[in-house]
Design a protein around this motif. Sequence first.
Motif, PDB file in Angstrom:
ATOM      1  N   GLU A   3       3.258   6.747  -1.361  1.00 20.41           N
ATOM      2  CA  GLU A   3       4.071   6.337  -0.215  1.00 20.41           C
ATOM      3  C   GLU A   3       3.352   5.328   0.678  1.00 20.41           C
ATOM      4  O   GLU A   3       4.003   4.608   1.448  1.00 20.41           O
ATOM      5  CB  GLU A   3       4.461   7.560   0.606  1.00 20.41           C
ATOM      6  CG  GLU A   3       5.393   8.527  -0.121  1.00 20.41           C
ATOM      7  CD  GLU A   3       5.795   9.683   0.758  1.00 20.41           C
ATOM      8  OE1 GLU A   3       5.345   9.718   1.932  1.00 20.41           O
ATOM      9  OE2 GLU A   3       6.556  10.549   0.296  1.00 20.41           O
ATOM     10  N   ALA A  32       3.571  -1.170  -2.922  1.00 20.70           N
ATOM     11  CA  ALA A  32       3.933  -1.422  -4.321  1.00 20.70           C
ATOM     12  C   ALA A  32       5.020  -2.480  -4.447  1.00 20.70           C
ATOM     13  O   ALA A  32       4.972  -3.314  -5.365  1.00 20.70           O
ATOM     14  CB  ALA A  32       4.375  -0.109  -4.970  1.00 20.70           C
ATOM     15  N   ALA A  33       6.013  -2.455  -3.569  1.00 22.86           N
ATOM     16  CA  ALA A  33       7.102  -3.431  -3.676  1.00 22.86           C
ATOM     17  C   ALA A  33       6.587  -4.849  -3.471  1.00 22.86           C
ATOM     18  O   ALA A  33       6.936  -5.768  -4.227  1.00 22.86           O
ATOM     19  CB  ALA A  33       8.191  -3.101  -2.667  1.00 22.86           C
ATOM     20  N   ALA A  34       5.754  -5.049  -2.453  1.00 22.12           N
ATOM     21  CA  ALA A  34       5.214  -6.381  -2.193  1.00 22.12           C
ATOM     22  C   ALA A  34       4.305  -6.845  -3.327  1.00 22.12           C
ATOM     23  O   ALA A  34       4.352  -8.009  -3.745  1.00 22.12           O
ATOM     24  CB  ALA A  34       4.451  -6.388  -0.871  1.00 22.12           C
ATOM     25  N   GLY A  76       4.456  -5.810  -6.458  1.00 21.04           N
ATOM     26  CA  GLY A  76       5.287  -6.062  -7.622  1.00 21.04           C
ATOM     27  C   GLY A  76       5.984  -7.404  -7.553  1.00 21.04           C
ATOM     28  O   GLY A  76       6.064  -8.129  -8.554  1.00 21.04           O
ATOM     29  N   ALA A  77       6.490  -7.745  -6.368  1.00 21.29           N
ATOM     30  CA  ALA A  77       7.156  -9.035  -6.210  1.00 21.29           C
ATOM     31  C   ALA A  77       6.165 -10.180  -6.397  1.00 21.29           C
ATOM     32  O   ALA A  77       6.472 -11.192  -7.044  1.00 21.29           O
ATOM     33  CB  ALA A  77       7.813  -9.109  -4.833  1.00 21.29           C
ATOM     34  N   THR A 115       5.347 -10.511 -10.079  1.00 20.20           N
ATOM     35  CA  THR A 115       6.469 -11.098 -10.815  1.00 20.20           C
ATOM     36  C   THR A 115       6.485 -12.609 -10.650  1.00 20.20           C
ATOM     37  O   THR A 115       6.668 -13.357 -11.629  1.00 20.20           O
ATOM     38  CB  THR A 115       7.796 -10.494 -10.326  1.00 20.20           C
ATOM     39  OG1 THR A 115       7.784  -9.089 -10.572  1.00 20.20           O
ATOM     40  CG2 THR A 115       8.979 -11.125 -11.041  1.00 20.20           C
ATOM     41  N   HIS A 127       0.739  -4.478   6.478  1.00 18.27           N
ATOM     42  CA  HIS A 127       0.353  -3.298   5.695  1.00 18.27           C
ATOM     43  C   HIS A 127      -0.863  -2.612   6.311  1.00 18.27           C
ATOM     44  O   HIS A 127      -0.899  -1.377   6.398  1.00 18.27           O
ATOM     45  CB  HIS A 127       0.041  -3.715   4.254  1.00 18.27           C
ATOM     46  CG  HIS A 127      -0.661  -2.656   3.461  1.00 18.27           C
ATOM     47  ND1 HIS A 127      -0.078  -1.450   3.121  1.00 18.27           N
ATOM     48  CD2 HIS A 127      -1.940  -2.610   2.955  1.00 18.27           C
ATOM     49  CE1 HIS A 127      -0.934  -0.722   2.437  1.00 18.27           C
ATOM     50  NE2 HIS A 127      -2.067  -1.376   2.329  1.00 18.27           N
TER      51      HIS A 127
END
Length: 462
Positions: free
Chosen positions: A118, A122-124, A126-127, A130, A360
Amino acid sequence: MENDNAGDRVIHDLRALATAAGPGTRLPSVRELTARHQASPVTVTEAIRRLVAQGLIETRPGRGTFVATPPTAQRVPDLSWQTVALGPRPRGEDEMQGLLALPPPGAIPLSGGYLDAELQPAAALGAALTRAARQPATWQRGPVEGREDLRAWFARETGTGLRAEDLVICPGGQAALSSAMRALAAPGDALLVESPTYLGALAVARAAGLRVVPVPVDADGVRPDQLAAAFTRTGARLFYCQPLYANPHGTTLAGHRRAQVAAAVRDAGAFLIEDDYARDLTIDGQAPPPLVADDPDGHVVYLRSLTKSTAPGLRVAALGARGQAGARLRAARLLDDFFVAGPLQQAALEFLSSPGWPRHRRALATALRARREALLTALRRHLPGLCPQSLPRGGLHLWVRLPDGTDDVAVAAAAAVGGVTVFPGRPWYAAEPPAPYLRLTYAATRPELMDEAVRRLAHVLR
């Protein structure tokens, strides 16, 4: 009908021969069987196929037909020779496996070296990964020492300590630490460490054949007088240190000791490996600058990893030093694994250069403070005798002393059975521990689970 009778004769003949002979015995060829039974080659081949399907015989292309080797008669591999060839097992492997083990189902983790999922961006990440993966240039070979712009970011973070050309990008802090110890010391050399110290450093040092010599610490960090004495007694030329929120005990080297420690290292003509793993894990106030920021003569070997403050999968760190030592480190990394994957470097740089990075860090400090307070509250309620006397201002762990005579390893094992994972203090010492301790991690568990986790631990201790 004649073909069927001929086929039966061939099968009967081969079955009798195979039964009487041992495994691996050569049987008559197709030509011999054709002549013997006045059968066509097709009939003989079909008979052989049927017996092969039954597992009685086997064909070997270019060699002929043989009695099959039953599975029960196959040779059992003998791997016992490896015991002699490998020699003694390196110390520390079991402890490292335990440190990285996932908690059993249903257990609440108060042990671990990484952020709870949590808390990870991870989202940042991962983007960013990518986008990096879509750029063909990132898949090409770059400088073996790592991207210049990424090294420049790490250099700026050290203050005035290092330049981009002094640094090399590594696949995580553990790999960087291994390279540093092997590049700067030879098997049999002494390595000074804080006592207690990071378990992974002890494992790396022993694997490199170094003699690990502990130096005591107190609430202000490593003791400069004992450090100087250890240099004199051992002739060591290398000291491993975590000056900021040291793992496992959380101590920060006091301001009045920084110059004294630097003087002890300088007078010994030695190197200090500064493992700045927790630079981005400050909870209260401002962290002091790294030791390398005030090291004009190149005694400090600097290591900083992004993994602890982001996610376990972001295996990106920087390692460096001034002068010939830096060249040795860069050469060691080249020999170890050439370079870090380009897309991972690009993703790390994009995240570090974005507004998401300071955001973050702020959110992480807030979350870690809440979790630390939740763990302290639970200790005050269920195990007040374990509350630490001093509170670390950052990092991921609390270092709690158990009652004298307690077997900390046994407590950790019983706690795992009781539904909470903790890590014993003994493996963090290079020599005999002065007292039993536990390392309790507040970064791996949500605040609302802390009370139940400590209640389970209290049940074990009682």
